[in-house]
Design a protein around this motif. Structure first.
Motif, PDB file in Angstrom:
ATOM      1  N   ILE B 178       0.855  -1.184   0.000  1.00 14.85           N
ATOM      2  CA  ILE B 178       0.000   0.000   0.000  1.00 14.85           C
ATOM      3  C   ILE B 178       0.894   1.238   0.000  1.00 14.85           C
ATOM      4  CG2 ILE B 178      -1.659   1.343   1.338  1.00 14.85           C
ATOM      5  CD1 ILE B 178      -2.697  -1.379   2.357  1.00 14.85           C
ATOM      6  N   ALA B 179       0.656   2.098  -0.991  1.00 14.51           N
ATOM      7  CA  ALA B 179       1.500   3.284  -1.143  1.00 14.51           C
ATOM      8  C   ALA B 179       1.160   4.316  -0.083  1.00 14.51           C
ATOM      9  CB  ALA B 179       1.301   3.866  -2.535  1.00 14.51           C
ATOM     10  N   GLY B 180       2.203   4.872   0.568  1.00 13.57           N
ATOM     11  CA  GLY B 180       1.980   5.925   1.555  1.00 13.57           C
ATOM     12  C   GLY B 180       2.325   7.290   0.972  1.00 13.57           C
ATOM     13  N   ASP B 181       2.499   8.281   1.856  1.00 10.79           N
ATOM     14  CA  ASP B 181       2.854   9.628   1.398  1.00 10.79           C
ATOM     15  C   ASP B 181       4.233   9.605   0.748  1.00 10.79           C
ATOM     16  OD1 ASP B 181       0.540  10.674   2.301  1.00 10.79           O
ATOM     17  OD2 ASP B 181       1.327  11.189   4.292  1.00 10.79           O
ATOM     18  N   GLY B 182       4.370  10.340  -0.333  1.00 13.93           N
ATOM     19  CA  GLY B 182       5.669  10.452  -0.983  1.00 13.93           C
ATOM     20  C   GLY B 182       5.985   9.317  -1.926  1.00 13.93           C
ATOM     21  N   PHE B 183       5.016   8.440  -2.167  1.00 10.22           N
ATOM     22  CA  PHE B 183       5.258   7.331  -3.084  1.00 10.22           C
ATOM     23  C   PHE B 183       5.440   7.846  -4.512  1.00 10.22           C
ATOM     24  CE2 PHE B 183       4.004   3.734  -5.772  1.00 10.22           C
ATOM     25  CZ  PHE B 183       4.847   2.770  -5.270  1.00 10.22           C
ATOM     26  N   GLY B 184       4.809   8.991  -4.773  1.00 11.48           N
ATOM     27  CA  GLY B 184       4.904   9.591  -6.109  1.00 11.48           C
ATOM     28  C   GLY B 184       6.341   9.857  -6.513  1.00 11.48           C
ATOM     29  N   LEU B 185       7.180  10.219  -5.554  1.00 11.93           N
ATOM     30  CA  LEU B 185       8.572  10.532  -5.858  1.00 11.93           C
ATOM     31  C   LEU B 185       9.296   9.300  -6.408  1.00 11.93           C
ATOM     32  CD1 LEU B 185      10.467  12.977  -5.631  1.00 11.93           C
ATOM     33  CD2 LEU B 185      11.336  11.977  -3.518  1.00 11.93           C
ATOM     34  N   ILE B 186       8.960   8.132  -5.854  1.00 12.12           N
ATOM     35  CA  ILE B 186       9.588   6.891  -6.330  1.00 12.12           C
ATOM     36  C   ILE B 186       9.211   6.649  -7.787  1.00 12.12           C
ATOM     37  CG2 ILE B 186       9.760   4.413  -5.950  1.00 12.12           C
ATOM     38  CD1 ILE B 186       9.131   4.884  -3.041  1.00 12.12           C
ATOM     39  N   VAL B 187       7.925   6.864  -8.099  1.00 12.36           N
ATOM     40  CA  VAL B 187       7.462   6.663  -9.477  1.00 12.36           C
ATOM     41  C   VAL B 187       8.186   7.631 -10.397  1.00 12.36           C
ATOM     42  CG1 VAL B 187       5.458   6.706 -10.990  1.00 12.36           C
ATOM     43  CG2 VAL B 187       5.234   5.870  -8.651  1.00 12.36           C
ATOM     44  N   VAL B 188       8.303   8.899  -9.946  1.00 14.01           N
ATOM     45  CA  VAL B 188       8.993   9.899 -10.763  1.00 14.01           C
ATOM     46  C   VAL B 188      10.432   9.458 -11.012  1.00 14.01           C
ATOM     47  CG1 VAL B 188       9.866  12.272 -10.780  1.00 14.01           C
ATOM     48  CG2 VAL B 188       7.542  11.807 -10.012  1.00 14.01           C
ATOM     49  N   ALA B 189      11.102   8.955  -9.974  1.00 19.67           N
ATOM     50  CA  ALA B 189      12.489   8.515 -10.114  1.00 19.67           C
ATOM     51  C   ALA B 189      12.598   7.395 -11.137  1.00 19.67           C
ATOM     52  CB  ALA B 189      13.021   8.046  -8.758  1.00 19.67           C
ATOM     53  N   THR B 241       3.638   0.294   3.002  1.00 24.31           N
ATOM     54  CA  THR B 241       3.258  -0.651   4.045  1.00 24.31           C
ATOM     55  C   THR B 241       2.591  -1.842   3.378  1.00 24.31           C
ATOM     56  OG1 THR B 241       1.229   0.590   4.292  1.00 24.31           O
ATOM     57  CG2 THR B 241       2.973   0.997   5.909  1.00 24.31           C
ATOM     58  N   TYR B 242       2.533  -2.973   4.063  1.00 25.72           N
ATOM     59  CA  TYR B 242       1.953  -4.168   3.484  1.00 25.72           C
ATOM     60  C   TYR B 242       0.700  -4.567   4.239  1.00 25.72           C
ATOM     61  CZ  TYR B 242       6.073  -4.657   0.633  1.00 25.72           C
ATOM     62  OH  TYR B 242       7.044  -4.431  -0.277  1.00 25.72           O
ATOM     63  N   ASP B 243      -0.301  -4.948   3.452  1.00 25.02           N
ATOM     64  CA  ASP B 243      -1.520  -5.488   4.039  1.00 25.02           C
ATOM     65  C   ASP B 243      -1.434  -7.007   3.937  1.00 25.02           C
ATOM     66  OD1 ASP B 243      -4.032  -5.937   4.977  1.00 25.02           O
ATOM     67  OD2 ASP B 243      -5.008  -5.573   3.041  1.00 25.02           O
ATOM     68  N   GLY B 254      -8.122  -9.671   3.352  1.00 27.90           N
ATOM     69  CA  GLY B 254      -7.026  -8.743   3.096  1.00 27.90           C
ATOM     70  C   GLY B 254      -5.986  -9.325   2.158  1.00 27.90           C
ATOM     71  N   GLY B 255      -4.964  -8.520   1.879  1.00 24.43           N
ATOM     72  CA  GLY B 255      -3.890  -8.962   1.000  1.00 24.43           C
ATOM     73  C   GLY B 255      -4.333  -9.065  -0.449  1.00 24.43           C
ATOM     74  N   MET B 256      -3.455  -9.601  -1.286  1.00 25.20           N
ATOM     75  CA  MET B 256      -3.790  -9.818  -2.682  1.00 25.20           C
ATOM     76  C   MET B 256      -3.989 -11.305  -2.882  1.00 25.20           C
ATOM     77  SD  MET B 256      -1.427  -7.496  -5.111  1.00 25.20           S
ATOM     78  CE  MET B 256       0.068  -8.325  -4.660  1.00 25.20           C
ATOM     79  N   VAL B 257      -4.812 -11.667  -3.843  1.00 30.10           N
ATOM     80  CA  VAL B 257      -5.009 -13.091  -4.093  1.00 30.10           C
ATOM     81  C   VAL B 257      -4.939 -13.365  -5.594  1.00 30.10           C
ATOM     82  CG1 VAL B 257      -7.508 -12.835  -4.089  1.00 30.10           C
ATOM     83  CG2 VAL B 257      -6.498 -15.079  -3.693  1.00 30.10           C
ATOM     84  N   LEU B 258      -4.215 -14.429  -5.934  1.00 26.37           N
ATOM     85  CA  LEU B 258      -4.249 -14.941  -7.301  1.00 26.37           C
ATOM     86  C   LEU B 258      -5.185 -16.134  -7.282  1.00 26.37           C
ATOM     87  CD1 LEU B 258      -0.549 -14.936  -8.552  1.00 26.37           C
ATOM     88  CD2 LEU B 258      -2.415 -13.467  -9.287  1.00 26.37           C
ATOM     89  N   ARG B 259      -6.303 -16.025  -8.029  1.00 20.28           N
ATOM     90  CA  ARG B 259      -7.284 -17.099  -7.990  1.00 20.28           C
ATOM     91  C   ARG B 259      -6.772 -18.333  -8.725  1.00 20.28           C
ATOM     92  NH1 ARG B 259     -11.248 -15.933  -5.094  1.00 20.28           N
ATOM     93  NH2 ARG B 259     -11.615 -13.725  -4.749  1.00 20.28           N
TER      94      ARG B 259
END
Lengths: 380, 394
Positions: B178-189, B241-243, B254-259
């Protein structure tokens, strides 16, 4: 000549060129040498070998034990299978269904007869040195007619020679073979026609062929089967009703014909222009030119491609289960819904996988054999 | 005199003239096709009238009324059939792209291993190819699905990576970032790195052509693409952070699931297509004559350079066209999803929606057109790539 002994003793002198052959260095010949060059030639290679051995060790013994050692081969239902391995009793009990679907047991001789006719029809096509080849070719030419009447019958009632067996009763390997063989037989001539049309100088004919080929090749077979099962009934006038199997056969044939057309076009393109010009100079018309000069050469070049298309077609016949026909795979899925056999899906799938594999692998081996046979003149 | 015979003023009957014949033949063919279409058209209109189905695309706005197990865009049963179309399309595209990606990697590795001097590895790959490509894909999909749904129940999940991944008959559960504050900077980089890399590789090539000096393009690219986002993450204090998936009651939340439907379809498509790609890669590499390798060695090139600069560019010319048709096959084969209930375009829009609305013609035509467009798109992209790597002759 000096007395030569195969020894390498120091101090022994030989005249130039008279030194006896030395034995090869140890570890380069025999089993150890083979291991060294093929499996352990370098450190990465040795690691690969050990990884591969581990893979084999972790895969082969469990499968072998499951399929043979721990397996049950006889029984009347899954409760008779006490051991941990496979329950092949399912195959034993339902063998006929796997092969013929719901074909009436009293009429099974007709399926065997058709199989015999089919084998006799295929032999002269596959091999050119079998006896009575010309006679057998007559049988091959008649195959669509004999096959149709043997399997579907000549009518119902007391006086009918062969009782009608409706196509929903056909199934299993029989249905797979019917779809596969019909597709193969029909797709070759349609494919040749489409390929010639695509190479034609006539713009309208060419445009129609290109449209058909590219359209069919661009969509999945499933959508074509859906089209044949859902849309075709809408296209027909009221009261006319096509058999479901027949609609599916048309769909499969047209589908593989488009692929066949592209394979054959490749062969046509490989024929030098001089062949066309020479044939025209001999005064041959278009059809004679194609029949006697171009097609025999073009088809011979693309035999591997044609066989590959056949293999693809044979595998694709399994898709008919999605529109509700019970081919080999459809039967495999259905037999395990019986309460006696529920849950034995792995055995069922494994059995039909082996059948499909034998057919497809056989075809690909035949293609390689034929290629080697036909290429004798051109091999470097 | 001579011109007369060449121009051929003396014609026989008009019917024996090739051009006339061509026109007559084409007119006839065209006429027959038109008659055929008019015939089925009138039949269809009459049949639809009898069934009380109105033609048109109005059904796209009517509510679908059924649930879809997996969707990349928000979807509820009250949404329209038009939205079902997009749900199905995105599911088809996601499994096709994932399949193409994995099949290419597996296929190339297998193709190279097939040529290995190691006898055991080469034979293993040979049997992998021969077994996998001679069994119908549909059977393989059904088999892997049967394997996956006989996995243990959620309570007895197979756990790995320290209780973060759970594998059971409902699917593979993974932590969701889960993306937190400032995640945009990583994408920009990351974007900046992706822009710099091609410029750098072009400049390096120019410099090498001008001066002969080389530049480690590959490792610099790797460092840029991994390093810049990592640097950005360090500056912003790792805002991810991770769910984690947790067992609540009888199922995970919660979390991600691959069916299992997705995994079975993706895995079967990958291993089946990889068998074909392995053969294509093997044939492509073998098509480059051994003299090329010897010539490169005699010029003093390292083995890695020989592979990268001599063998691979020539092999790719042989590999790319058949590889394109394998990508197309994989995309079309993804429609077999319907057999195991993965909600792709054919099984949702072309299956359930068709059964509910009865608009067979419209729906099948739209479905076919979508596959045609995808095929054309992949062909165009691969043709562009093929043109770039093709031999430039004088």
């Amino acid at each position: 000549m000096t007395d030569v002994t195969p020894s390498n003793a120091p101090g022994q002198h030989y005249p130039p060129g008279q030194h006896p052959d030395l034995p090869p260095p140890p570890g380069t010949v025999g089993f150890v040498g083979w291991l060294k060059t093929n499996l352990f030639s370098s450190i990465p290679n040795s690691i690969l070998t050990i990884l591969a051995l581990y893979l084999l060790y972790s895969a082969i013994p469990p499968i072998f034990f499951w399929a043979f050692i721990d397996a049950d081969f006889e029984g009347a239902s899954r409760t008779d299978c006490a051991s941990a391995g496979a329950c092949w009793a399912l195959i034993d009990v339902r063998f006929n269904q796997f092969l013929y679907g719901f074909y009436p047991p009293d009429e099974l001789w007709r399926v065997y007869a058709t199989a015999l006719v089919l084998i006799l029809a295929v032999l002269p096509v596959l091999f050119d040195n079998i006896p009575f080849r010309k006679l057998l070719f007559i049988n091959t030419a008649l195959l669509p007619i004999t096959g149709f009447f043997l399997l579907s019958g000549t009518g119902s009632g007391q006086d009918a020679l062969l009782q009608t067996v409706e196509t929903p009763q056909w199934g299993g390997l029989l249905l797979t073979m019917v779809i596969g063989v019909t597709g193969i037989v029909a797709s070759l001539p349609i494919g040749v026609a489409l390929a010639l049309g695509r190479r034609s100088n006539m713009p309208i004919v060419r445009a129609m062929c290109v449209t058909f080929i590219e359209f069919v090749r661009g969509v999945p077979l499933i959508t074509i089967l859906f089209m044949s099962s859902v849309m075709v009934p809408l296209f027909l006038p009221e009261g006319v009703n096509f058999d479901k199997l027949l609609r599916c056969l048309i769909g499969v044939s047209l589908f593989s014909a488009a692929y066949m057309a592209e394979v054959i076009r490749g062969g046509l393109q490989a024929i030098p222009k001089g062949q066309y010009e020479a044939a025209a100079a001999m005064g041959l018309g278009f059809w004679k030119m194609m029949y006697f000069i171009i097609l025999p050469q073009a088809l011979r070049i693309v035999i591997p491609g044609i066989v590959n298309t056949f293999i693809g077609l044979f595998k694709d016949t399994s898709l008919v289960l999605i529109i509700g026909l019970f081919d080999l795979l459809g039967i495999a899925k259905t037999v395990v819904t019986d309460a006696n056999w529920i849950g034995l899906i792995h055995e069922s799938y494994a059995f039909v996988a082996v059948i499909y594999w034998v057919f497809c692998f056989g075809m690909s081996r035949y293609s390689i054999w034929l290629e080697a046979k036909l290429h004798t003149g051109h091999k470097r | 005199m001579a011109t007369e015979t060449i121009d051929g003023p003396k014609r026989g009957s008009l019917l024996n003239d090739q051009r006339t014949r061509a026109i007559i033949f084409q007119a006839l063919a065209f006429f027959l096709v038109v008659v055929f279409f008019i015939y089925i058209g009138t039949n269809t209109v009459r049949n639809l009238d009898a069934l009380g189905i109105s033609t048109g695309f109005g059904f796209l706005d009517s509510p679908a009324g059924y649930d879809i197990a997996m969707s990349l865009i928000p979807y509820e049963a009250t949404n329209t059939h038009g939205r079902v179309f997009f749900v199905g399309l995105f599911n088809t595209l996601s499994v096709a792209i994932a399949g193409i990606f994995a099949a290419t990697i597996l296929g190339v590795v297998m193709g190279v291993l097939r040529l290995s001097k190691n006898w055991l590895v080469s034979k293993l790959v040979y049997w992998y190819v021969e077994i996998l490509r001679n069994i119908p894909l549909l059977l393989q999909i059904l088999f892997w699905y049967a394997v996956l749904i006989t996995l243990p129940h959620p309570k007895q999940s197979i756990v790995f990576f320290g209780e973060t991944f759970h594998l059971n008959k409902r699917g593979l559960y993974m932590p969701e970032p889960i993306a937190g504050d400032g995640f945009g900077l990583i994408v920009v980089a990351l974007v900046v790195a992706l822009i710099i890399v091609p410029i750098m590789s072009k400049m390096a090539k120019k410099r090498q052509e001008a001066t002969g000096q080389t530049f480690p393009v590959f490792w610099t690219s790797v460092a840029l693409i991994l390093g810049l986002p990592l640097l950005a993450a360090a500056i912003t204090g790792f805002p991810v952070t991770y769910d984690y998936a947790e067992l609540k009651g009888f199922n995970f939340k919660g979390g991600m699931v691959l069916r299992p439907e997705f995994v079975a379809l993706w895995f079967a498509l990958t291993v089946y297509t990889a068998a074909f790609i392995a053969e294509i890669v093997r044939a492509g590499i073998q098509a480059v004559s051994h003299g090329q390798t010897e010539a490169a060695f005699s010029l003093g090139l390292k083995p890695s350079w020989t592979t990268r600069m001599i063998i691979l560019p020539q092999a790719l010319r042989v590999i790319v066209p058949p590889l394109t048709s394998q990508y197309l096959n994989l995309t079309k084969n993804s429609s077999l999803a319907i057999a195991i209930g993965y909600p792709d375009l054919v099984s949702t829009f072309g299956g359930t929606s068709l059964n509910q609305t009865g608009q067979a013609i419209e729906i099948i035509m739209i479905t076919m057109l979508v596959y045609l467009s995808i095929s054309l798109l992949i062909s165009m992209m691969m043709n562009y790539y093929n043109k770039r790597i093709a031999l430039v002759e004088r």
